[in-house]
Design a protein around this motif. Structure first.
Motif, PDB file in Angstrom:
ATOM      1  N   HIS A 738      -0.557  18.929   1.025  1.00  0.00           N
ATOM      2  CA  HIS A 738      -1.064  19.710  -0.111  1.00  0.00           C
ATOM      3  C   HIS A 738      -1.272  18.832  -1.339  1.00  0.00           C
ATOM      4  CE1 HIS A 738       0.672  23.738   1.626  1.00  0.00           C
ATOM      5  NE2 HIS A 738      -0.074  23.061   2.493  1.00  0.00           N
ATOM      6  N   GLY A 739      -1.660  17.604  -1.106  1.00  0.00           N
ATOM      7  CA  GLY A 739      -1.954  16.712  -2.217  1.00  0.00           C
ATOM      8  C   GLY A 739      -0.765  15.921  -2.713  1.00  0.00           C
ATOM      9  N   ALA A 740       0.394  16.103  -2.105  1.00  0.00           N
ATOM     10  CA  ALA A 740       1.553  15.312  -2.523  1.00  0.00           C
ATOM     11  C   ALA A 740       1.250  13.829  -2.368  1.00  0.00           C
ATOM     12  CB  ALA A 740       2.780  15.691  -1.693  1.00  0.00           C
ATOM     13  N   LEU A 741       0.451  13.520  -1.346  1.00  0.00           N
ATOM     14  CA  LEU A 741      -0.086  12.164  -1.210  1.00  0.00           C
ATOM     15  C   LEU A 741      -1.562  12.250  -1.583  1.00  0.00           C
ATOM     16  CD1 LEU A 741       0.505   9.190  -0.163  1.00  0.00           C
ATOM     17  CD2 LEU A 741      -0.755   9.913   1.872  1.00  0.00           C
ATOM     18  N   SER A 742      -1.927  11.634  -2.698  1.00  0.00           N
ATOM     19  CA  SER A 742      -3.326  11.673  -3.128  1.00  0.00           C
ATOM     20  C   SER A 742      -4.140  10.621  -2.387  1.00  0.00           C
ATOM     21  CB  SER A 742      -3.409  11.415  -4.639  1.00  0.00           C
ATOM     22  OG  SER A 742      -3.019  10.081  -4.924  1.00  0.00           O
ATOM     23  N   GLU A 743      -5.447  10.811  -2.402  1.00  0.00           N
ATOM     24  CA  GLU A 743      -6.311   9.825  -1.771  1.00  0.00           C
ATOM     25  C   GLU A 743      -6.235   8.498  -2.508  1.00  0.00           C
ATOM     26  OE1 GLU A 743     -10.274  11.063  -0.884  1.00  0.00           O
ATOM     27  OE2 GLU A 743      -9.664  13.065  -0.200  1.00  0.00           O
ATOM     28  N   ALA A 744      -6.064   8.564  -3.808  1.00  0.00           N
ATOM     29  CA  ALA A 744      -5.947   7.333  -4.584  1.00  0.00           C
ATOM     30  C   ALA A 744      -4.687   6.571  -4.185  1.00  0.00           C
ATOM     31  CB  ALA A 744      -5.922   7.650  -6.080  1.00  0.00           C
ATOM     32  N   ARG A 745      -3.568   7.314  -4.016  1.00  0.00           N
ATOM     33  CA  ARG A 745      -2.331   6.647  -3.597  1.00  0.00           C
ATOM     34  C   ARG A 745      -2.480   6.062  -2.191  1.00  0.00           C
ATOM     35  NH1 ARG A 745       1.405   3.132  -4.097  1.00  0.00           N
ATOM     36  NH2 ARG A 745       3.183   3.471  -2.690  1.00  0.00           N
ATOM     37  N   LEU A 746      -3.173   6.794  -1.287  1.00  0.00           N
ATOM     38  CA  LEU A 746      -3.376   6.280   0.064  1.00  0.00           C
ATOM     39  C   LEU A 746      -4.174   4.973   0.025  1.00  0.00           C
ATOM     40  CD1 LEU A 746      -3.238   6.466   3.131  1.00  0.00           C
ATOM     41  CD2 LEU A 746      -5.248   7.970   3.072  1.00  0.00           C
ATOM     42  N   ASP A 747      -5.225   4.940  -0.778  1.00  0.00           N
ATOM     43  CA  ASP A 747      -6.013   3.722  -0.890  1.00  0.00           C
ATOM     44  C   ASP A 747      -5.177   2.564  -1.432  1.00  0.00           C
ATOM     45  OD1 ASP A 747      -8.248   4.970   0.123  1.00  0.00           O
ATOM     46  OD2 ASP A 747      -9.090   5.444  -1.861  1.00  0.00           O
ATOM     47  N   ALA A 748      -4.298   2.877  -2.398  1.00  0.00           N
ATOM     48  CA  ALA A 748      -3.418   1.838  -2.935  1.00  0.00           C
ATOM     49  C   ALA A 748      -2.450   1.342  -1.864  1.00  0.00           C
ATOM     50  CB  ALA A 748      -2.646   2.389  -4.135  1.00  0.00           C
ATOM     51  N   MET A 749      -1.963   2.260  -1.055  1.00  0.00           N
ATOM     52  CA  MET A 749      -1.069   1.883   0.048  1.00  0.00           C
ATOM     53  C   MET A 749      -1.785   0.975   1.043  1.00  0.00           C
ATOM     54  SD  MET A 749       0.710   5.601   0.663  1.00  0.00           S
ATOM     55  CE  MET A 749       1.615   5.124   2.133  1.00  0.00           C
ATOM     56  N   LEU A 750      -3.023   1.298   1.341  1.00  0.00           N
ATOM     57  CA  LEU A 750      -3.794   0.482   2.274  1.00  0.00           C
ATOM     58  C   LEU A 750      -4.009  -0.924   1.741  1.00  0.00           C
ATOM     59  CD1 LEU A 750      -6.480   3.121   3.362  1.00  0.00           C
ATOM     60  CD2 LEU A 750      -4.548   2.287   4.715  1.00  0.00           C
ATOM     61  N   GLU A 751      -4.229  -1.036   0.429  1.00  0.00           N
ATOM     62  CA  GLU A 751      -4.401  -2.352  -0.171  1.00  0.00           C
ATOM     63  C   GLU A 751      -3.106  -3.147  -0.104  1.00  0.00           C
ATOM     64  OE1 GLU A 751      -6.194  -5.570  -1.799  1.00  0.00           O
ATOM     65  OE2 GLU A 751      -7.115  -3.744  -1.022  1.00  0.00           O
ATOM     66  N   LEU A 752      -1.986  -2.465  -0.349  1.00  0.00           N
ATOM     67  CA  LEU A 752      -0.686  -3.133  -0.221  1.00  0.00           C
ATOM     68  C   LEU A 752      -0.452  -3.616   1.209  1.00  0.00           C
ATOM     69  CD1 LEU A 752       1.551  -0.707  -2.327  1.00  0.00           C
ATOM     70  CD2 LEU A 752       0.953  -3.071  -2.909  1.00  0.00           C
ATOM     71  N   ALA A 753      -0.817  -2.760   2.159  1.00  0.00           N
ATOM     72  CA  ALA A 753      -0.628  -3.130   3.565  1.00  0.00           C
ATOM     73  C   ALA A 753      -1.486  -4.338   3.921  1.00  0.00           C
ATOM     74  CB  ALA A 753      -0.979  -1.943   4.466  1.00  0.00           C
ATOM     75  N   ARG A 754      -2.705  -4.348   3.431  1.00  0.00           N
ATOM     76  CA  ARG A 754      -3.592  -5.469   3.736  1.00  0.00           C
ATOM     77  C   ARG A 754      -3.017  -6.781   3.190  1.00  0.00           C
ATOM     78  NH1 ARG A 754      -7.946  -1.622   3.845  1.00  0.00           N
ATOM     79  NH2 ARG A 754      -7.989  -1.381   1.586  1.00  0.00           N
ATOM     80  N   LYS A 755      -2.437  -6.737   2.013  1.00  0.00           N
ATOM     81  CA  LYS A 755      -1.865  -7.936   1.415  1.00  0.00           C
ATOM     82  C   LYS A 755      -0.612  -8.388   2.158  1.00  0.00           C
ATOM     83  CE  LYS A 755      -3.583  -7.128  -3.270  1.00  0.00           C
ATOM     84  NZ  LYS A 755      -3.222  -6.846  -4.684  1.00  0.00           N
ATOM     85  N   GLY A 756       0.031  -7.446   2.829  1.00  0.00           N
ATOM     86  CA  GLY A 756       1.264  -7.785   3.531  1.00  0.00           C
ATOM     87  C   GLY A 756       1.052  -8.227   4.959  1.00  0.00           C
ATOM     88  N   LEU A 757      -0.192  -8.168   5.472  1.00  0.00           N
ATOM     89  CA  LEU A 757      -0.450  -8.522   6.873  1.00  0.00           C
ATOM     90  C   LEU A 757      -0.349 -10.031   7.077  1.00  0.00           C
ATOM     91  CD1 LEU A 757      -3.454  -6.207   7.767  1.00  0.00           C
ATOM     92  CD2 LEU A 757      -1.058  -5.884   8.307  1.00  0.00           C
ATOM     93  N   ALA A 758       0.214 -10.389   8.205  1.00  0.00           N
ATOM     94  CA  ALA A 758       0.335 -11.813   8.558  1.00  0.00           C
ATOM     95  C   ALA A 758      -0.921 -12.253   9.283  1.00  0.00           C
ATOM     96  CB  ALA A 758       1.559 -12.031   9.427  1.00  0.00           C
ATOM     97  N   ILE A 759      -1.979 -12.464   8.543  1.00  0.00           N
ATOM     98  CA  ILE A 759      -3.265 -12.836   9.156  1.00  0.00           C
ATOM     99  C   ILE A 759      -3.423 -14.356   9.112  1.00  0.00           C
ATOM    100  CG2 ILE A 759      -5.772 -12.623   8.967  1.00  0.00           C
ATOM    101  CD1 ILE A 759      -5.371  -9.888   7.785  1.00  0.00           C
TER     102      ILE A 759
END
Length: 759
Positions: A738-759
């Motif tokens: 019900h919006g407790a997780l906003s799309e903006a927060r999800l996008d921010a989470m994805l960016e954090l995850a990308r920076k944390g990947l061992a590529i």
């Protein structure tokens, strides 16, 4: 060169020659069909209706692969190279290396195996032999050419993992180890794009990944869009199309639709091939006709697979009267039909060759059936009478030309009804029956339990009759092994009932489970398994050793495996030692066993030899389609050794370690469960679960105060809840929360995850 001269080079001159450029002293060169013999057509402006010059007809690829003898394949290749030199042919169109997806494939006789390692090693040896004589080869048909029906209009539709694990490795082995001068693109489309204009195959994989530096030629008539083909990396069009496609190429360059560098690159490949071929020409070359016939006989004998030998019915005892039954005994089928049909220098049949060894007095004969395999009551009665008057009946059966050929796929794996009727009638009256099969691919054998011996002689080439006689009499100890699984019925096969594909699409739904991989995974007992073959002696597998029990796939170069095998019989023989890899607890679905190496060894009675294999990172890897790369997972592997895919008595375990494989960047569509499987994503996974209101289920601390029944209940609840959550695309958490997780927060989470990947 001018644009016009470059365009001229990109199409053949007639059916069998390239264009030259007289102004530059660049001559034309000749190409010729193969692969099991030279089909030098007498006229360049003809597809071959006028016939071809005589040349040695060697056993077809299905037979040569059954030898599992790369040294012998190299010998055959060298002989073919000498014959090509003798008739001024610069490129031999072969070998055929496509994987046998189904036994119904009409051209299976022209291909090596259902397994890419066996096919690749056989092809590499063949290519080394031919090219060692200064003649080029054309490795074909690239790629995923599995059927003959509608072959010019059907798309082979398959996933990347299946493409890279099953249908490309044989080509990769041959390209990287033997460096063929040319590659032939196939007729079919691959995932919707014609192979002749498929840049992913011709440029990305073939040239970039494998380092191929030769020429790509189309299959004859395999061009769809010539301009697109040039851009994708298909250099030479065969046969020539006159100025039809040449004008299109010139116009495309003038209009900017085809770059000048792309045209120059293709023309350079053709010119380089011509110069290479001219440098390799041997104007005074000849070949020894009798020596090549003798080689064909030796290869044919080593290809023969002894499938059954109850009561040691073979080899034929010196005091036995033998009835030869079946027209194939005197007029054998020894090669396939289509573009590979050879005009042999001579031919042999088993009846004459047996008579030369044991004498006419010990033999009788009945034809049993006609050229199409049809029989009559009278023919059957005559055959039964001959059999009853002998100590042993040898029935020659198999497939007539009309049953398998280039251009169409088989409709069943059954032999002609007349052949089956003949075998059943004779075996009902004669207890000692041996069936000799002449066929290019697997057949059903409903009569197998009624006969004592079964000899798979394949399409054994012009000396096949002598090869059969050598094996039946014991002059040659059979050492062939099946290079393809023989199913008990068509219904057992991986592609049933969807082969061949129709209406423009062939869906490779079985994935990587092709051939023995499928039978193992489904626990199906085939008629005869991949790698199987008997001998007139016996072999014991005594020990297996590895150079290490722990292999770091990222740091260690290789692991050595040693296998001790002994001849415990009374006669000399050859055994094919086969090594398979098995992952105990795979993360992705993998075949039970996968062939990784093999070697054929000759052993005298009582002799023991140690066979050594070297395995590398790739031998433990699977293709990760998400990353488009080969990946190894940390875990325990077994290396299994033995005499067939179903007879692997020796096992050694190796603990394989590998760094975390590169992971596909997370996106809004990634599943929630994927977050906890990537570095940097574990904390984000917890945040997603809490946003859904199930954070309490992440902890198990409360179980300490619960009763056993309550613990069972809460664990079931966790299992059901997380099964639902983990398979949910991340973007759906926004709505479910019900919006407790906003799309903006999800996008921010994805960016954090990308920076944390061992590529």
């Amino acid at each position: 060169m001018t644009i016009e001269e470059q365009a001229l080079l990109l199409s053949g001159d007639g059916w069998w020659a390239t264009h030259g450029v007289e102004r530059l002293g660049l001559p034309p060169i000749a190409l010729s069909d193969g692969p099991h013999g030279l089909r030098k057509v007498r006229r360049n402006d003809s597809a071959g209706a006028e016939g071809s010059v005589p040349s040695t007809c060697f056993p077809t690829a299905s037979a040569l692969a059954a030898t599992w003898n790369v040294d012998l394949l190299r010998e055959v290749g060298a002989a073919l190279g000498r014959e090509a030199q003798a008739v001024d042919v610069q490129v031999l169109l072969g070998p055929g290396i496509n994987i046998k997806r189904s036994p119904l494939g009409g051209r299976n006789f022209e291909y090596f195996s259902e397994d890419p390692v066996l096919a690749g090693r056989a092809a590499a040896a063949y290519i080394e032999g031919v090219q060692g004589e200064g003649v080029g080869t054309s490795l074909k048909h690239f790629a995923v050419n599995s059927q003959e029906d509608e072959r010019m209009a059907t798309s082979s539709d398959l996933d990347l993992r299946t493409l890279h694990e099953i249908y490309l490795p044989a080509f990769e082995i041959a390209v990287t180890e033997a460096r063929p001068w040319t590659i032939m693109s196939s007729y079919n489309l691959v995932n919707g794009t014609y192979a002749s204009e498929n840049a992913y195959l011709l440029t990305d994989v073939l040239r970039r990944d494998w380092g191929f530096d030769g020429l790509v030629v189309s299959d004859w008539g395999g061009i769809n869009d010539r301009v697109a083909g040039v851009a994708a990396g298909n250099d030479l069009e065969m046969p020539g199309s006159g100025d039809y496609n040449r004008k299109k190429i010139i116009a495309a360059v003038e209009e900017g639709r085809l770059s000048k560098p792309a045209l120059a690159r293709a023309a350079t490949e053709v010119a380089a091939l011509i110069l290479r071929a001219v440098a390799g020409r041997r104007p005074d070359a000849t070949f020894d006709v009798e020596a090549h016939h003798a080689l064909a006989r030796r290869a044919g004998a080593e290809a023969i697979v002894l499938l059954k030998n109850d009561d040691h019915v073979l080899p034929i005892a010196s005091d036995k009267q033998v009835a030869l039954i079946g027209a194939f005994a005197t007029t054998p089928r020894y090669q396939g039909a289509g573009s590979s049909m050879v005009n042999p220098t001579q031919s042999s049949n088993a009846a004459d060759e047996l008579a030369a060894i044991v004498g006419d007095a010990r033999l009788s004969y009945a034809s049993g059936y006609d050229a199409e395999g049809e029989t009559t009551d009278a023919l059957v009665a005559e055959a039964v009478q001959r059999a009853e008057g002998a100590d042993l009946a040898v029935i020659f059966a198999g497939l007539p030309d009309s049953y398998e050929s280039e251009g169409f796929d088989r409709r069943s794996i059954d032999m002609p009804p007349g052949h089956v009727r003949l075998i059943e009638a004779v075996s009902a009256r004669q207890p000692n029956v041996v069936v000799v099969l002449l066929n290019g691919s697997a057949v059903s054998m409903p009569w197998a339990s009624r006969v004592k011996g079964i000899v798979e002689a394949w399409l054994g080439g012009q000396a096949g009759g002598g090869a059969i006689a050598d094996v039946l009499t014991g002059r040659a100890n059979p050492s062939g092994k099946l290079a393809e699984t023989f199913p008990a019925s068509l219904e057992q096969t991986p592609t049933f009932p969807n082969f061949p594909g129709r209406a423009g699409h062939a869906v490779y739904g079985e994935g990587v489970f092709v051939g023995y991989r499928y039978y193992d995974a489904k626990r199906i007992e085939p008629l005869f398994p991949f790698g199987f073959g008997l001998s007139y002696t016996q072999f014991a597998y005594e020990a297996i050793r590895t150079s290490t029990m722990r292999f770091d796939a990222d740091r260690d170069g290789a692991v050595t495996v040693e296998v001790d095998v002994r001849n415990i019989g009374k006669v000399a023989g050859k055994e094919v030692v086969q090594l398979y890899a098995h992952e105990r607890a795979p993360v992705v679905a993998r075949p039970v066993n996968e062939l990784r190496a093999f070697k054929k060894v000759a052993l005298e009675p009582g002799e023991q030899k140690t066979v050594r294999f070297t395995l590398s990172r790739r031998d433990f890897a699977y293709y990760d389609a998400a990353q488009e790369a080969w990946a190894v997972r940390t875990g325990t592997f077994e290396v299994r050794a033995g005499g067939s895919s179903r007879d692997l008595p020796l096992v050694a375990a190796i603990d394989v370690s590998a760094a975390q494989t590169r992971t596909k960047p997370l996106s809004r569509r990634s599943l929630v469960g994927e977050f906890k499987r990537v570095p940097g994503g574990e904390a984000l996974y917890v945040e997603l679960v809490r946003a859904l209101g199930f954070g309490a289920l992440l902890s198990t601390d409360d179980e300490a105060s619960m009763t056993p029944d309550e613990i069972v209940a809460i664990r079931k609840a966790r299992m059901a809840t997380f099964a639902f959550i983990d398979d949910m695309p991340a973007i759906k958490v926004c709505a479910f929360s019900h919006g407790a997780l906003s799309e903006a927060r999800l996008d921010a989470m994805l960016e954090l995850a990308r920076k944390g990947l061992a590529i």
